[in-house]
Every structure is written in C-alpha cells, then in structure tokens.
Design an enzyme around this catalytic site. Sequence first.
Site, short mmCIF file in Angstrom:
data_model
loop_
_atom_site.label_atom_id
_atom_site.label_comp_id
_atom_site.label_asym_id
_atom_site.label_seq_id
_atom_site.Cartn_x
_atom_site.Cartn_y
_atom_site.Cartn_z
N LYS A 297 0.84 -1.21 0.00
CA LYS A 297 0.00 0.00 0.00
C LYS A 297 0.87 1.26 0.00
O LYS A 297 2.09 1.16 -0.09
CB LYS A 297 -0.96 -0.04 1.19
CG LYS A 297 -1.79 -1.33 1.27
CD LYS A 297 -2.89 -1.44 0.20
CE LYS A 297 -3.43 -2.83 -0.02
NZ LYS A 297 -4.22 -3.41 1.06
C1 PLP Z 1 -5.25 -4.44 1.52
C2 PLP Z 1 -6.74 -4.33 1.51
C3 PLP Z 1 -7.53 -4.62 2.63
C4 PLP Z 1 -7.02 -5.30 3.87
O1 PLP Z 1 -5.92 -4.77 4.42
P1 PLP Z 1 -4.91 -5.70 5.30
O2 PLP Z 1 -4.06 -4.67 5.96
O3 PLP Z 1 -4.17 -6.54 4.31
O4 PLP Z 1 -5.72 -6.49 6.24
C5 PLP Z 1 -8.89 -4.35 2.57
N1 PLP Z 1 -9.45 -3.86 1.46
C6 PLP Z 1 -8.75 -3.61 0.34
C7 PLP Z 1 -9.45 -3.05 -0.84
C8 PLP Z 1 -7.37 -3.86 0.33
O5 PLP Z 1 -6.68 -3.63 -0.80
#
Ligand code: PLP
Length: 387
Positions: A186
């Site tokens: 991210k």
């Molecule tokens: C990465 C992601 C999540 C979950 O995040 P984590 O930190 O991996 O639990 C939820 N929704 C979307 C759209 C994502 O890309």
Amino acid sequence: MADDILPYGRQWIDDDDIAAVVEALRGAYLTTGPTVGQFEAVLAQAVGAKRAVAVCNGTAALHAACAVAGLGPGDEVLVPAITFLASANCARYVGAEPVFVDVDPRSGLIDVEHAAAQITKQTKAIIAVHLNGHTADLARVRALADAHGLIVIEDAAHALGARYRDSQIGDCRYSDMATFSFHPVKHITTGEGGAITTSKPELAAALEVFRSHGMVRDASQLRHPSPGPWYYEQQTLGYNYRITDVQCALGLSQMRKLDAFLARRRELVARYDRLFESVAGVEPAASGGADTVGAYHLYAVHIDFAGAGLTRAAVMAGLREHGVLTQVHYIPVPAQPYYADRGADVQRFPGALAYYEGILSLPLYPAMRDEDADRVVEALARVLGGR
Ligand SMILES: *Cc1c(COP(=O)(O)O)cnc(C)c1O
C-alpha cells in the site's frame, strides 16, 4: 528481490525508517505507547479527519468499523463485487450479510444505480471501495445513504492521498468512517497495520474500546463506582486489534514521505498512460472521472487477450520471462465458493465479470525508475505481439 525483477508493488524502506524503528525498540514501549497516538494524529491531519484510530491491519479496521456502526445479524451491507475479500468478510464477522453490487466495467467502481436497486428493509450500510486509488462517486453514495438511512464506510485501502471533489479521502465528508491498510504494497507501510478515520468523536471512542477487548477505564464511562486505580469494565465485546509503537514508529517515518511517494506514483502513471496510447489492445482502467484525483495504489490495464490470441495466464507467464510480475485485482467476490454457498450468483454481475475478464495490474511503486516503466510497456507489447 533481484534488481531486474519488477513486482506489481512493493514498499520503500530507507535508512530513516530503519533508524526510527531502532529508536522505538530502544524505548520503553513495545506495544501501545506514545507513538501510536502520534501516528494517529499525523494520519488524521494528513487526510483532514478529526480522528484516526490505528489497528493491527486493514481487515481489523473494516471489522471494527462494522462493529461500531452497530451492524449485526439480520442486517445487509452493500459491497461492490470487485474488491478484496476483506471488504465483504467484515460484514460476516459481525453476523451481517454482504449483498453484492455490480461495478462499472471499465473502472471497477461501485455502480450506484445498481446499489439502489439492491436496497431492502434490511439494508443498513454501504461499503464504498476506492479501487486502484480511484474514488467511488461519493456524492451519489451519500445521497443514496441519506435517502435510506444507511451508514457509509469507505474502504480506502487503495486511496491514501486521493481526492474527491473538495474532499480528501479519509476526511469522511461523505461517509461515517474510512479505513486504511498499511500492508507493504500500500502507499505507506507499518509491516501489518491499518486505521479507521472519522469525524465523529463517539465513533472514535467506540473504536478505541473495540480495539482493546471492550475494556473501559475512563471514570466518566464506568457503570459502577470505581473502587480504585486498577478498575476497568468490559461493557461490550472487543478484540486485541492493537498496533504497536514499533510499527507506528515506522508509520510516522513513512508518513513524512507520503507526498513524495504519491508524486512519484502519479508521474509513473502519466508515463504509462502516454506510452500505452500506442500499444494496441491495452487500455488503462478508467478513473472515477473529473471529480477525482487518484492515489494510484495499482496500475491496472484492460487487455484484449482474445484479440491477441493469448490467455491471461500465457501473458502473465510471458511477462514473467521479461522479469515483469503482475497480478489480478480482483476475482469477483460473489464467485468465491464461500459466498456462492451463501447464495451469491456471479452471473448477476455482468459489470464485474467484464471488468475481471481483461484486467491485469502492472508494476507500480515509488522506487520504480522511468526505465522500469518503459521496460514493462515494451515487454507487454512484445508478449501481445507474439514476440
Ligand atoms: C489491503 C486491503 C484490505 C485489507 O488490508 P490488510 O491490511 O491486508 O488487512 C482491505 N481492502 C482492500 C481493498 C485492500 O486492498
């Protein structure tokens, strides 16, 4: 990872980040200490929210948001058919049922008209996902929610730094809460990590309680008179969803670079867009239109696999030979056996199926060089041209 391999996304950790983590390790707190609050304050300020509550990952953030929104058994939650599993699973965690909504076949963003058609007496909330870092049409989502008394939760895991009209994603101008993830692919990372932002203090307070077992210590919130300083009460059911000071030290250091990261992502996207204009059979996924400034978590393109006479698997394998790693975001969630077993029928989502059919995420991360982007475009043109 070898220098000549380009993953679809990856973190950028530098010496400042490492020094910040080492300093946290030498400090008095490994779990919840002052750095958690500092990180939350910086994050809230960056997105223009009153409050941010940091938790152990983005999925926990979504679970917490559903819980403090009061969702539970018998409730229906509208969720776009193209998203990561967690956007739907969070409804299940609280006993509610996700009701899938079709998406625009070019952008993958929630089709608000289709959402309106799914509303029943049980509908209590809508989860708007800012897929790829493009923003959902929040004004229309909000209008729909207001007309039916729904809670709006933004899954902003892809969209830290995005804007929609006069609003920054996370300021919750059009929603009750927005959730973020700090997974290494991210925009910024804390290893694992997540947060909920909100402009409603009562929601922030409930989120803090939910993140730590449902424990309340604040004297003004206790149901019984406090017999002494050790006293606490559990009034609701919570979890251990805490994030650590060590993680937040990394997060604080990463937040200092967010603007530079975003600027670099946008430069790379502009370069890709320009280069792909002259590659037949490849078209970047659509944005949310003129209302949105994307944060580009992913660079997704629609590929005419049939036109090239190749399967998606063959194109991915061909790109891999050129050192270009790609990924598909996402398989329509109603196609998952778990949701099919609960009655979902993916054939009812032609927009999601059309989006899924040709989509591929290409490498995009701030440490990429211009030459890397050029190499990706060149490799894809070659593979599709049978060279
Ligand atoms: C990465 C992601 C999540 C979950 O995040 P984590 O930190 O991996 O639990 C939820 N929704 C979307 C759209 C994502 O890309």
